[in-house]
Design an enzyme around this catalytic site. Structure first.
Site, PDB file in Angstrom:
ATOM      1  CG  HIS A 144      -4.003   0.698   2.599  1.00 15.15           C
ATOM      2  ND1 HIS A 144      -5.171   0.208   2.057  1.00 15.15           N
ATOM      3  CD2 HIS A 144      -3.423  -0.345   3.246  1.00 15.15           C
ATOM      4  CE1 HIS A 144      -5.296  -1.073   2.375  1.00 15.15           C
ATOM      5  NE2 HIS A 144      -4.244  -1.428   3.105  1.00 15.15           N
TER       6      HIS A 144
ATOM      7  CG  HIS B  29      -1.145  -3.807   0.446  1.00 17.90           C
ATOM      8  ND1 HIS B  29      -0.998  -5.145   0.765  1.00 17.90           N
ATOM      9  CD2 HIS B  29      -2.191  -3.366   1.173  1.00 17.90           C
ATOM     10  CE1 HIS B  29      -1.922  -5.486   1.639  1.00 17.90           C
ATOM     11  NE2 HIS B  29      -2.656  -4.428   1.920  1.00 17.90           N
TER      12      HIS B  29
END
Ligand code: AMP
Length: 135
Positions: free
Chosen positions: A101, A99
């Site tokens: 951010h 992921h």
């Protein structure tokens, strides 16, 4: 991956606040934001981190991150945005589905990023050589 929390979010098996979705990526609000609007961009194809991520997924995530960063910046009247990705436990990774951010930033928001260290001249050259020899 059946026991991956982000794969469950992709399949809507657990709730999330999705802000963008396309064929290869999904963006949703982080439940524990650094600042409000902190968003995560993930590939739909499960991978643990940058090291096992397919190049096409890396491209798709960056394209979505660019789009979402712009929407976060303008939509939330931010003064800046950080893009950050942690790989492996030692780097602070807690969820083992890649992921990125996207963190909206404001003047004097009190958020502190990384401390810095200094190089000795020999370390400076040797460090670059060690990286280059692995490319
Ligand atoms: P990292 O430390 O880079 O692995 O970041 C994991 C992030 O995932 C943290 O910022 C968490 O707040 C966030 N997170 C964990 N579970 C959820 C969830 N169910 N929905 C949204 N964000 C989550």
């Amino acid at each position: 991956m059946t026991d991956c929390i982000f794969c469950k979010i992709i399949k809507s098996e657990i709730p999330s606040s999705k802000v963008y979705e396309d064929e290869h990526t999904l963006a949703f609000l982080d439940i524990n934001p650094v600042t409000k609007g902190h968003t995560l961009v993930i590939p739909k194809q499960h991978c643990t981190d940058i090291f096992d991520m397919k190049e096409e997924d890396a491209k798709a995530v960056m394209a979505t991150a660019k789009k979402v960063a712009s929407a976060v910046f303008h939509g939330l009247n931010a003064s800046g945005v950080n893009l950050l990705n942690s790989n492996k436990k030692a780097a602070g990774q807690e969820v083992f589905h890649y992921h990125m951010h996207i963190i909206p930033r404001y003047e004097n928001d009190g958020v502190r990023m990384f401390p810095h260290e200094k190089y000795k001249e020999t370390d400076f050259k040797m460090t670059a050589e060690r990286i280059k020899s692995n490319l």
